[in-house]
Design an enzyme around this catalytic site. Sequence first.
Site, PDB file in Angstrom:
ATOM      1  N   TYR A 160       1.073  -1.462  -0.004  1.00  0.00           N
ATOM      2  CA  TYR A 160       0.208  -0.255   0.513  1.00  0.00           C
ATOM      3  C   TYR A 160       0.892   1.538   0.183  1.00  0.00           C
ATOM      4  CZ  TYR A 160      -3.990   2.817   2.231  1.00  0.00           C
ATOM      5  OH  TYR A 160      -5.155   3.701   1.581  1.00  0.00           O
ATOM      6  N   LYS A 219       0.894   4.176  -2.756  1.00  0.00           N
ATOM      7  CA  LYS A 219       0.575   5.387  -2.800  1.00  0.00           C
ATOM      8  C   LYS A 219       2.067   6.031  -3.278  1.00  0.00           C
ATOM      9  CE  LYS A 219      -3.558   4.624  -1.454  1.00  0.00           C
ATOM     10  NZ  LYS A 219      -5.183   5.483  -2.201  1.00  0.00           N
TER      11      LYS A 219
END
Length: 250
Positions: A155, A159
């Site tokens: 993640y 991002k």
Amino acid sequence: MDLGLENKVAIVTGAARGIGAATARRLAAEGASVVIADINGEGAAATAAAMQADGLKAHAVAGDITVAADVDRLMAETLERFGGVHILVNNAGFPRDGRLTKLTETDWDLVVDVILKGAFLASKAVMPHMIEQRWGRIVNISSRAHLGNPGQANYSAAKAGIIGLTRALSLEEGRYEITVNAVAPGFIETEMVQELPHYAQIKERVVRGTPIPRVGRPDDIADAVAFLASERAGFISGETLHVTGGRYAS
């Protein structure tokens, strides 16, 4: 403040619920026609119907943002329904957490593909239309996790990649009066977050570590996105706006 979104057309990905749904509603409240795009077709339809019941202009499209053919269909339906596209909010994404030694290849691929490949495909699809009209706004939803979170290598990497994509596209497309920015939310109280194990304890810890002592709300992010998508933000590009209550460290 008039944001100048009347008669604009926006696509919001991952908009069946949470930040995406709040953003879609906020843009529509400013006068935009909004396409609710989500792999959850029933959820997207329900969100669009609720907005329509409130007099807002919305249309749902179901599809997988990581599949080019689905993204092409999303664009075709947007053009057929509303006649153009001016704003893209790349919001689709989710976590699949685990320490690196426990993280599976599937968990890595799912998270990175939806967040990063999805943003690439959607941005590529809308760009010719924005270039032709010499006006466009892309707002990418990153996360405070781009700074690094333990147990979120996939993640955090995705991002962080969103921020790199944002900067690259802002340099490429600025000559066409197209701005590309990112919003990096902190801990936002969405339905997905509320479903986490030990949510109450997580929330308490986050509030203790946040200078503004509360968790974020989806509307906090929606307001930031609406500004960056507006006429008022026409000289802002390549930036990442952190909406975290002042919280940066884990």
